[in-house]
Write a protein that holds these residues in place. Structure first.
Motif, PDB file in Angstrom:
ATOM      1  N   VAL A 141      25.791  28.228   8.429  1.00 52.40           N
ATOM      2  CA  VAL A 141      24.726  28.619   7.504  1.00 52.40           C
ATOM      3  C   VAL A 141      23.884  29.712   8.148  1.00 52.40           C
ATOM      4  N   GLN A 173      20.737  29.236   0.367  1.00 51.63           N
ATOM      5  CA  GLN A 173      21.759  29.402   1.399  1.00 51.63           C
ATOM      6  C   GLN A 173      22.938  28.444   1.224  1.00 51.63           C
ATOM      7  N   SER A 174      22.817  27.516   0.300  1.00 57.65           N
ATOM      8  CA  SER A 174      23.926  26.611   0.037  1.00 57.65           C
ATOM      9  C   SER A 174      24.618  26.928  -1.280  1.00 57.65           C
ATOM     10  N   ARG A 257      28.694  25.243   3.546  1.00 58.72           N
ATOM     11  CA  ARG A 257      27.811  25.428   2.390  1.00 58.72           C
ATOM     12  C   ARG A 257      28.231  24.526   1.232  1.00 58.72           C
ATOM     13  N   ILE A 260      26.916  21.056   2.026  1.00 52.82           N
ATOM     14  CA  ILE A 260      25.469  20.948   1.873  1.00 52.82           C
ATOM     15  C   ILE A 260      25.071  21.029   0.403  1.00 52.82           C
ATOM     16  N   ALA A 261      25.719  21.911  -0.346  1.00 50.64           N
ATOM     17  CA  ALA A 261      25.406  22.051  -1.774  1.00 50.64           C
ATOM     18  C   ALA A 261      25.680  20.762  -2.525  1.00 50.64           C
TER      19      ALA A 261
END
Length: 478
Positions: A141, A173-174, A257, A260-261
């Motif tokens: 990230v 950022q995700s 990502r 995390i998303a």
């Protein structure tokens, strides 16, 4: 414009920064000679040097087949080429660029020393032909160097790294980006048709997915069903409490990502519950180790992070290393974990710490032996994470476990596998052992009738010897 997208450990079309940049650059070019060729390079000698496991090689093989199909849907053909090692990559890539009139090459940055050296040589070779080589930040990230402490240096302790990571993180950022479909014909040569054969030993990886849809389904299921309880379940190997997504992160079928998303699902990190925040911490640990190898290339040369620990005089026996590898130490939680590794290519994270502590602080054997063996077996082998984990356990690394904290393999088994379910799953010869004795079966009256070895060392005695071994090394200075 004609471009080349070079895949490495980023074997996906979804949320692949270099692929998206390559498609954008080619699509935005004004000339009529548009096209994009994808490339993956098999390097058997390099893989052997890096102890790439046959099971991970097979997962890569299977994934390349499905990646070929995914790329074709974007009008991109995938060339799979084989050269001996990284040193042969510059000549191969320049030859392909000349053959297909490639004007620009794209790839995602890697941070291991051999990989950065390879990329520097490729960039130099391409520059001789006036071909730009664009390296994109994709694996983390926050790219290494973008998070520094107040002194302007890299973080040597995880907790402040995590704090700074979270302070700088934004939900944007995700965001997961999808590549656009190219509206021109693919660059293609029939001799590049990939048949799924690798010039490298393979072990069947059938229990792991190679299809993007299946992997994303696993990610979604984990985020919904198990992540909320991750904090309380993750240490118990008999429970299905971990994500088991690490093989897909290791070869880049998933991006961090994407993970995390899916975990956030529109929320901010502070809105996650304790279990979800703990899994996010694990993803940040992964990033911490990537930053570390970037700033400390000595780690890629087999060096310890802590200078004085280079003076440790490992006193173990080679015969014990083989017993550890086979899962024949006489300590059930250690042996069951090693059986799991040898048979599946994966090991529960708590047990990775237990068996690593046992090798270095009970058997008094060099952590390098364990690090290499893990890489040779793990389907999720990742140099930075594996090196970081082994040096943490051996008390030689950055932010490592203090050397005087030594796991008791009996107590670890009793605490995290209290009824022996995990042990009995992998060591069926202990099925009849009462729960009271399952982690110390030699104390059971009927132990002589079992087809199971006596402990090869006595933990209390080895603990004292390990403490002295580390004390002597530290006293000798750096």
């Amino acid at each position: 414009m004609r471009g080349l997208i070079w895949f490495r450990r980023d074997l996906r079309t979804l949320d692949n920064t270099a692929l998206i940049e390559a498609i954008r650059a080619v699509s935005d070019s004004q000339n009529n000679e548009q096209g994009l060729l994808a490339l993956f390079i098999v390097t058997p000698a390099q893989w052997k040097e890096h102890c790439l496991s046959p099971m991970q090689a097979d997962l890569i093989r299977q994934r390349l087949l499905t990646l070929t199909t995914e790329l074709k849907a974007l009008n991109i053909s995938l060339a799979v080429e084989t050269v001996d090692s990284f040193r042969d990559c510059p000549s191969l890539i320049t030859e392909l660029c000349q053959r297909f009139d490639i004007e620009r090459v794209f790839a995602n940055a890697e941070y291991e020393l051999n990989e950065t050296s390879r990329d520097a040589l490729v960039e130099e070779a391409l520059a001789e032909h006036d071909i730009p080589f664009t390296l994109c930040s994709d694996k983390c990230v926050f790219m290494p160097g973008s998070l520094l402490n107040k002194q302007g240096s890299y973080f040597k302790v995880f907790t402040p790294f995590k704090k700074t990571w979270l302070q700088n993180f934004s939900v944007e950022q995700s965001v997961v980006y999808k590549p656009n479909l190219l509206d021109f014909n693919a660059l293609y040569d029939p001799e590049f048709e990939y048949n799924g054969i690798l010039d490298y030993p393979t072990v069947d990886s059938v229990q792991w997915h190679d299809n993007t849809k299946d992997v994303i389904t696993e990610l979604r299921r984990f985020a919904i069903e198990r992540a909320p309880d991750y904090q309380q379940d993750r240490d118990f190997p008999a429970l299905d409490g971990t994500s088991q997504l690490s093989p897909y992160l290791a070869i880049g079928m998933l991006s961090v990502r994407q993970c995390i998303a899916r975990l956030l699902n529109g929320r901010h990190p502070e809105q996650l519950n304790e279990g979800e925040q703990t899994w996010l911490s694990e993803l940040i640990w992964r990033e911490f180790y990537q930053h570390l190898i970037y700033f400390e290339p000595k780690l890629c040369k087999g060096r310890a992070f802590v200078p004085w620990s280079e003076n440790i005089c490992w006193q173990g026996e080679n015969a014990h290393l083989e017993k550890w590898q086979k899962g024949e130490t006489g300590y059930p939680i250690v042996d069951a974990a090693m059986k799991q590794l040898n048979q599946t290519g994966w090991m529960h994270n708590r047990l990775r710490m237990v068996v690593a502590s046992f090798l270095t602080k009970d058997l008094l054997l060099d952590w390098h032996d364990g690090e290499a063996y893990f890489m040779s077996k793990l389907v999720d082998g990742d140099f930075a994470a594996n090196n970081g984990g082994w040096q943490w356990s051996a008390s030689t690394g950055c932010d490592a476990q203090p050397y005087f904290r030594i796991f008791n393999p009996i107590a670890q088994g009793q605490r995290f596998d209290p009824d022996g379910s995990f042990v009995k799953q992998w060591l069926p010869e202990l099925q009849t052992v009462p729960t009271k004795y399952v982690h110390s079966p030699w104390l059971w009256a009927d132990f002589p009738s079992l087809d199971y070895p006596d402990p090869i060392v006595e933990h209390k005695q080895q603990r004292e010897q390990a403490l002295q071994m580390y004390k002597d090394a530290k006293a000798s200075g750096s």
